[in-house]
Write a protein that holds these residues in place. Sequence first.
Motif, PDB file in Angstrom:
ATOM      1  N   ALA A  33      65.999  14.324  43.000  1.00  0.00           N
ATOM      2  CA  ALA A  33      66.172  13.462  41.849  1.00  0.00           C
ATOM      3  C   ALA A  33      67.276  14.011  40.981  1.00  0.00           C
ATOM      4  CB  ALA A  33      64.880  13.396  41.045  1.00  0.00           C
ATOM      5  N   ALA A  34      67.886  13.131  40.258  1.00  0.00           N
ATOM      6  CA  ALA A  34      68.887  13.537  39.286  1.00  0.00           C
ATOM      7  C   ALA A  34      70.046  14.234  39.961  1.00  0.00           C
ATOM      8  CB  ALA A  34      68.282  14.468  38.250  1.00  0.00           C
ATOM      9  N   CYS A  35      70.245  13.903  41.222  1.00  0.00           N
ATOM     10  CA  CYS A  35      71.223  14.665  41.968  1.00  0.00           C
ATOM     11  C   CYS A  35      72.631  14.394  41.500  1.00  0.00           C
ATOM     12  CB  CYS A  35      71.105  14.359  43.455  1.00  0.00           C
ATOM     13  SG  CYS A  35      71.203  12.624  43.832  1.00  0.00           S
ATOM     14  N   LEU A  36      73.411  15.404  41.562  1.00  0.00           N
ATOM     15  CA  LEU A  36      74.838  15.231  41.468  1.00  0.00           C
ATOM     16  C   LEU A  36      75.297  14.903  42.876  1.00  0.00           C
ATOM     17  CD1 LEU A  36      75.527  18.315  39.238  1.00  0.00           C
ATOM     18  CD2 LEU A  36      75.437  15.930  38.542  1.00  0.00           C
ATOM     19  N   SER A  47      76.461   6.610  35.180  1.00  0.00           N
ATOM     20  CA  SER A  47      77.570   7.560  35.045  1.00  0.00           C
ATOM     21  C   SER A  47      78.542   7.437  36.217  1.00  0.00           C
ATOM     22  CB  SER A  47      77.024   8.982  34.995  1.00  0.00           C
ATOM     23  OG  SER A  47      76.440   9.319  36.235  1.00  0.00           O
ATOM     24  N   GLY A  48      78.055   6.833  37.299  1.00  0.00           N
ATOM     25  CA  GLY A  48      78.906   6.739  38.481  1.00  0.00           C
ATOM     26  C   GLY A  48      78.970   8.045  39.240  1.00  0.00           C
ATOM     27  N   PHE A  49      78.276   9.034  38.739  1.00  0.00           N
ATOM     28  CA  PHE A  49      78.274  10.348  39.386  1.00  0.00           C
ATOM     29  C   PHE A  49      76.845  10.628  39.841  1.00  0.00           C
ATOM     30  CE2 PHE A  49      78.729  15.136  38.853  1.00  0.00           C
ATOM     31  CZ  PHE A  49      79.432  15.280  40.020  1.00  0.00           C
ATOM     32  N   GLY A  50      76.109  11.433  39.128  1.00  0.00           N
ATOM     33  CA  GLY A  50      74.727  11.677  39.505  1.00  0.00           C
ATOM     34  C   GLY A  50      73.844  10.462  39.294  1.00  0.00           C
ATOM     35  N   HIS A  51      74.165   9.687  38.287  1.00  0.00           N
ATOM     36  CA  HIS A  51      73.344   8.524  37.970  1.00  0.00           C
ATOM     37  C   HIS A  51      74.019   7.260  38.489  1.00  0.00           C
ATOM     38  CE1 HIS A  51      71.116  10.804  34.505  1.00  0.00           C
ATOM     39  NE2 HIS A  51      70.923  11.323  35.705  1.00  0.00           N
ATOM     40  N   SER A  52      73.760   7.000  39.756  1.00  0.00           N
ATOM     41  CA  SER A  52      74.280   5.799  40.391  1.00  0.00           C
ATOM     42  C   SER A  52      73.271   5.339  41.440  1.00  0.00           C
ATOM     43  CB  SER A  52      75.645   6.066  41.040  1.00  0.00           C
ATOM     44  OG  SER A  52      75.516   7.074  42.021  1.00  0.00           O
ATOM     45  N   ASP A  53      73.470   4.129  41.898  1.00  0.00           N
ATOM     46  CA  ASP A  53      72.601   3.560  42.920  1.00  0.00           C
ATOM     47  C   ASP A  53      71.117   3.683  42.527  1.00  0.00           C
ATOM     48  OD1 ASP A  53      74.860   2.919  44.506  1.00  0.00           O
ATOM     49  OD2 ASP A  53      74.929   4.985  45.212  1.00  0.00           O
ATOM     50  N   PHE A  54      70.326   4.315  43.370  1.00  0.00           N
ATOM     51  CA  PHE A  54      68.882   4.422  43.096  1.00  0.00           C
ATOM     52  C   PHE A  54      68.624   5.041  41.723  1.00  0.00           C
ATOM     53  CE2 PHE A  54      64.662   6.220  43.250  1.00  0.00           C
ATOM     54  CZ  PHE A  54      63.936   5.378  44.086  1.00  0.00           C
ATOM     55  N   TRP A  55      69.475   5.991  41.360  1.00  0.00           N
ATOM     56  CA  TRP A  55      69.295   6.765  40.122  1.00  0.00           C
ATOM     57  C   TRP A  55      70.210   6.266  39.013  1.00  0.00           C
ATOM     58  CZ3 TRP A  55      65.038   9.387  40.594  1.00  0.00           C
ATOM     59  CH2 TRP A  55      64.654   9.858  41.858  1.00  0.00           C
ATOM     60  N   THR A  64      65.512  23.710  38.244  1.00  0.00           N
ATOM     61  CA  THR A  64      65.163  23.621  39.659  1.00  0.00           C
ATOM     62  C   THR A  64      65.726  22.334  40.252  1.00  0.00           C
ATOM     63  OG1 THR A  64      63.036  22.566  39.107  1.00  0.00           O
ATOM     64  CG2 THR A  64      63.040  24.953  39.389  1.00  0.00           C
ATOM     65  N   GLY A  65      66.114  22.402  41.492  1.00  0.00           N
ATOM     66  CA  GLY A  65      66.678  21.235  42.164  1.00  0.00           C
ATOM     67  C   GLY A  65      68.159  21.100  41.895  1.00  0.00           C
ATOM     68  N   ASN A  66      68.642  19.909  42.129  1.00  0.00           N
ATOM     69  CA  ASN A  66      70.084  19.690  42.095  1.00  0.00           C
ATOM     70  C   ASN A  66      70.569  19.395  40.680  1.00  0.00           C
ATOM     71  OD1 ASN A  66      72.669  19.378  42.965  1.00  0.00           O
ATOM     72  ND2 ASN A  66      72.156  17.979  44.630  1.00  0.00           N
ATOM     73  N   THR A  67      70.620  20.425  39.878  1.00  0.00           N
ATOM     74  CA  THR A  67      71.009  20.272  38.476  1.00  0.00           C
ATOM     75  C   THR A  67      72.502  20.440  38.255  1.00  0.00           C
ATOM     76  OG1 THR A  67      70.782  22.620  38.040  1.00  0.00           O
ATOM     77  CG2 THR A  67      68.800  21.263  37.733  1.00  0.00           C
ATOM     78  N   GLY A  68      73.220  20.852  39.281  1.00  0.00           N
ATOM     79  CA  GLY A  68      74.617  21.186  39.080  1.00  0.00           C
ATOM     80  C   GLY A  68      74.784  22.493  38.324  1.00  0.00           C
ATOM     81  N   GLY A  69      73.700  23.252  38.237  1.00  0.00           N
ATOM     82  CA  GLY A  69      73.769  24.538  37.554  1.00  0.00           C
ATOM     83  C   GLY A  69      73.600  24.436  36.051  1.00  0.00           C
ATOM     84  N   LEU A  70      73.325  23.241  35.570  1.00  0.00           N
ATOM     85  CA  LEU A  70      73.124  23.033  34.132  1.00  0.00           C
ATOM     86  C   LEU A  70      71.640  22.781  33.877  1.00  0.00           C
ATOM     87  CD1 LEU A  70      74.451  22.464  31.295  1.00  0.00           C
ATOM     88  CD2 LEU A  70      74.257  20.033  31.907  1.00  0.00           C
ATOM     89  N   PRO A  71      70.961  23.741  33.253  1.00  0.00           N
ATOM     90  CA  PRO A  71      69.536  23.482  32.963  1.00  0.00           C
ATOM     91  C   PRO A  71      69.384  22.210  32.130  1.00  0.00           C
ATOM     92  CG  PRO A  71      70.072  25.794  32.589  1.00  0.00           C
ATOM     93  CD  PRO A  71      71.383  25.058  32.785  1.00  0.00           C
TER      94      PRO A  71
END
Length: 207
Positions: free
Chosen positions: A8-11, A62-70, A150-157
Amino acid sequence: MRTIFFKAACLVVVMGCNGGSGKSSAPPQAAVCDDSLPTAQSLYVLPYTVSESYRVNQANCSGFGHSDFWQYGYDFEMDIGTVITAARAGTVVHAQDGAVDGDRNQTNLVTIEHEDGTVALYSHLTLNGVLVTAGQLVAAGDTIGLSGDTGNTGGLPHLHFSLHPCSDLPGLPGAGSCPSVFVNFRNTSANDNGLEAGRSYVALPID
Ligand SMILES: [Zn+2]
Protein backbone atom coordinates in the motif's frame (compact mmCIF):
# COMPACT_ATOMS: atom_id res chain seq x y z
CA MET A 1 2.27 -13.77 13.59
CA ARG A 2 1.07 -13.26 10.10
CA THR A 3 3.36 -11.44 7.75
CA ILE A 4 1.90 -10.57 4.42
CA PHE A 5 3.53 -8.75 1.60
CA PHE A 6 1.70 -5.53 1.20
CA LYS A 7 2.61 -2.54 -0.83
CA ALA A 8 0.00 0.00 0.00
CA ALA A 9 1.01 3.56 -0.48
CA CYS A 10 3.69 2.37 -2.79
CA LEU A 11 5.97 4.60 -4.65
CA VAL A 12 6.61 3.48 -8.17
CA VAL A 13 9.44 1.19 -7.25
CA VAL A 14 9.74 -2.53 -7.80
CA MET A 15 6.06 -3.40 -8.18
CA GLY A 16 4.62 -0.25 -9.60
CA CYS A 17 1.46 0.85 -7.92
CA ASN A 18 -0.86 -2.06 -8.44
CA GLY A 19 -0.48 -2.79 -4.77
CA GLY A 20 1.64 -5.82 -5.40
CA SER A 21 -1.29 -7.95 -6.46
CA GLY A 22 0.84 -9.64 -9.06
CA LYS A 23 -1.54 -8.64 -11.81
CA SER A 24 -0.39 -6.39 -14.57
CA SER A 25 -1.42 -2.81 -14.06
CA ALA A 26 -4.02 -1.20 -16.23
CA PRO A 27 -2.61 1.49 -18.49
CA PRO A 28 -2.18 4.73 -16.56
CA GLN A 29 -5.26 6.87 -16.71
CA ALA A 30 -5.38 10.60 -16.58
CA ALA A 31 -5.84 11.57 -12.98
CA VAL A 32 -9.28 12.95 -12.30
CA CYS A 33 -9.33 14.75 -9.01
CA ASP A 34 -12.30 17.04 -9.27
CA ASP A 35 -14.11 15.37 -6.37
CA SER A 36 -15.60 17.69 -3.84
CA LEU A 37 -17.52 17.53 -0.58
CA PRO A 38 -18.14 20.45 1.77
CA THR A 39 -15.64 20.07 4.58
CA ALA A 40 -18.30 20.26 7.28
CA GLN A 41 -20.16 17.32 5.74
CA SER A 42 -17.22 14.92 5.89
CA LEU A 43 -17.73 11.86 8.06
CA TYR A 44 -14.00 11.75 8.83
CA VAL A 45 -11.59 13.46 11.20
CA LEU A 46 -7.84 13.69 10.76
CA PRO A 47 -6.16 10.47 11.95
CA TYR A 48 -4.00 12.05 14.62
CA THR A 49 -4.18 13.76 18.00
CA VAL A 50 -6.23 16.94 18.34
CA SER A 51 -4.10 20.11 18.25
CA GLU A 52 -1.30 18.40 16.38
CA SER A 53 -0.41 19.32 12.80
CA TYR A 54 1.27 17.29 10.08
CA ARG A 55 2.38 18.00 6.55
CA VAL A 56 0.84 16.16 3.64
CA ASN A 57 3.66 14.84 1.54
CA GLN A 58 1.47 13.22 -1.08
CA ALA A 59 -2.22 13.77 -1.72
CA ASN A 60 -4.78 12.54 -4.23
CA CYS A 61 -3.81 11.77 -7.80
CA SER A 62 -0.14 12.51 -7.38
CA GLY A 63 0.53 10.44 -10.46
CA PHE A 64 3.35 8.83 -8.54
CA GLY A 65 2.60 6.69 -5.50
CA HIS A 66 -1.03 7.71 -5.51
CA SER A 67 -2.33 6.55 -8.85
CA ASP A 68 -4.60 3.86 -10.22
CA PHE A 69 -5.82 1.65 -7.35
CA TRP A 70 -4.22 4.03 -4.85
CA GLN A 71 -5.30 7.22 -6.61
CA TYR A 72 -6.93 8.64 -3.50
CA GLY A 73 -5.01 8.84 -0.28
CA TYR A 74 -2.87 11.00 1.91
CA ASP A 75 0.64 10.59 3.24
CA PHE A 76 1.19 12.48 6.47
CA GLU A 77 4.86 13.04 7.33
CA MET A 78 5.40 11.89 10.91
CA ASP A 79 8.25 10.87 13.16
CA ILE A 80 8.19 7.18 13.97
CA GLY A 81 6.02 6.58 17.02
CA THR A 82 3.44 9.30 16.41
CA VAL A 83 0.01 8.39 17.79
CA ILE A 84 -2.51 7.45 15.09
CA THR A 85 -6.21 7.76 15.83
CA ALA A 86 -9.33 6.44 14.14
CA ALA A 87 -10.75 8.81 11.55
CA ARG A 88 -14.24 7.38 12.01
CA ALA A 89 -15.92 4.87 14.26
CA GLY A 90 -15.95 1.27 13.13
CA THR A 91 -14.72 -2.26 13.57
CA VAL A 92 -11.13 -3.34 13.07
CA VAL A 93 -10.86 -5.79 10.17
CA HIS A 94 -7.11 -6.23 9.74
CA ALA A 95 -4.46 -5.64 12.39
CA GLN A 96 -1.10 -6.65 10.99
CA ASP A 97 2.16 -6.11 12.86
CA GLY A 98 5.59 -7.68 12.92
CA ALA A 99 7.54 -5.75 10.30
CA VAL A 100 10.60 -3.80 11.41
CA ASP A 101 11.01 -0.18 10.41
CA GLY A 102 13.03 -0.07 7.24
CA ASP A 103 11.53 -3.32 5.95
CA ARG A 104 10.40 -2.46 2.41
CA ASN A 105 8.53 -5.70 1.80
CA GLN A 106 6.07 -5.82 4.66
CA THR A 107 3.81 -3.14 6.04
CA ASN A 108 2.24 -2.97 9.46
CA LEU A 109 -1.32 -1.80 9.06
CA VAL A 110 -4.80 -1.44 10.42
CA THR A 111 -8.06 -1.44 8.47
CA ILE A 112 -11.33 -0.31 10.00
CA GLU A 113 -14.77 -0.94 8.53
CA HIS A 114 -17.43 1.71 9.07
CA GLU A 115 -21.17 1.27 9.37
CA ASP A 116 -21.70 1.96 5.66
CA GLY A 117 -19.25 -0.76 4.67
CA THR A 118 -16.43 1.57 3.68
CA VAL A 119 -12.98 0.73 4.99
CA ALA A 120 -10.13 2.99 6.06
CA LEU A 121 -6.52 1.88 5.71
CA TYR A 122 -3.78 3.09 8.03
CA SER A 123 -0.40 1.77 6.91
CA HIS A 124 3.38 1.91 7.43
CA LEU A 125 2.96 1.63 11.21
CA THR A 126 6.03 0.98 13.35
CA LEU A 127 7.00 -2.37 14.84
CA ASN A 128 4.62 -3.13 17.70
CA GLY A 129 2.71 -0.07 16.57
CA VAL A 130 -0.58 -1.85 15.94
CA LEU A 131 -2.55 -1.18 19.12
CA VAL A 132 -5.88 -2.75 18.18
CA THR A 133 -7.03 -6.24 17.31
CA ALA A 134 -9.37 -7.59 14.65
CA GLY A 135 -12.97 -7.35 15.70
CA GLN A 136 -12.39 -4.48 18.11
CA LEU A 137 -14.82 -1.56 18.06
CA VAL A 138 -13.29 1.90 17.95
CA ALA A 139 -14.69 5.41 18.12
CA ALA A 140 -13.44 8.35 16.11
CA GLY A 141 -10.38 9.74 17.85
CA ASP A 142 -9.45 6.52 19.62
CA THR A 143 -5.78 5.60 19.52
CA ILE A 144 -5.25 2.70 17.12
CA GLY A 145 -1.53 2.68 16.44
CA LEU A 146 1.86 4.35 16.14
CA SER A 147 3.24 5.61 12.85
CA GLY A 148 6.39 4.16 11.38
CA ASP A 149 8.46 3.38 8.35
CA THR A 150 7.46 -0.13 7.30
CA GLY A 151 6.76 -1.10 3.72
CA ASN A 152 7.27 0.95 0.64
CA THR A 153 7.56 4.40 2.17
CA GLY A 154 10.33 5.64 -0.05
CA GLY A 155 12.37 6.01 3.11
CA LEU A 156 10.14 8.76 4.46
CA PRO A 157 8.40 7.81 7.70
CA HIS A 158 4.73 8.63 7.23
CA LEU A 159 1.18 7.49 7.72
CA HIS A 160 -0.66 6.44 4.58
CA PHE A 161 -4.40 6.90 4.95
CA SER A 162 -6.91 5.92 2.29
CA LEU A 163 -10.58 5.07 2.10
CA HIS A 164 -12.01 2.12 0.18
CA PRO A 165 -15.56 0.93 -0.58
CA CYS A 166 -14.78 -2.48 0.94
CA SER A 167 -11.96 -4.35 2.67
CA ASP A 168 -10.60 -6.31 -0.28
CA LEU A 169 -7.16 -4.75 -0.66
CA PRO A 170 -4.11 -6.11 -2.50
CA GLY A 171 -1.83 -8.19 -0.34
CA LEU A 172 -4.58 -9.03 2.08
CA PRO A 173 -6.82 -12.04 1.54
CA GLY A 174 -8.85 -11.44 -1.59
CA ALA A 175 -8.28 -10.11 -5.05
CA GLY A 176 -7.92 -6.43 -4.38
CA SER A 177 -11.20 -5.24 -5.81
CA CYS A 178 -11.69 -2.11 -3.73
CA PRO A 179 -9.71 0.80 -5.14
CA SER A 180 -9.39 3.95 -3.10
CA VAL A 181 -12.10 6.61 -3.11
CA PHE A 182 -12.17 10.30 -2.26
CA VAL A 183 -12.18 11.37 1.36
CA ASN A 184 -11.73 14.65 3.20
CA PHE A 185 -11.79 15.73 6.84
CA ARG A 186 -14.13 17.96 8.81
CA ASN A 187 -11.94 18.98 11.77
CA THR A 188 -9.43 21.17 10.01
CA SER A 189 -9.20 24.09 7.60
CA ALA A 190 -11.44 23.96 4.55
CA ASN A 191 -10.60 21.05 2.29
CA ASP A 192 -13.64 20.59 0.10
CA ASN A 193 -11.48 19.18 -2.67
CA GLY A 194 -9.32 17.14 -0.33
CA LEU A 195 -6.05 17.91 1.39
CA GLU A 196 -3.28 19.52 -0.62
CA ALA A 197 0.25 18.22 -0.84
CA GLY A 198 2.81 20.46 0.79
CA ARG A 199 0.39 21.88 3.33
CA SER A 200 0.10 21.10 7.01
CA TYR A 201 -3.28 20.53 8.67
CA VAL A 202 -3.99 20.96 12.34
CA ALA A 203 -6.52 18.60 13.92
CA LEU A 204 -9.21 20.71 15.56
CA PRO A 205 -11.39 19.37 18.38
CA ILE A 206 -13.83 16.69 17.27
CA ASP A 207 -17.48 17.63 17.59
ZN1 LIG B 1 0.43 6.82 0.42
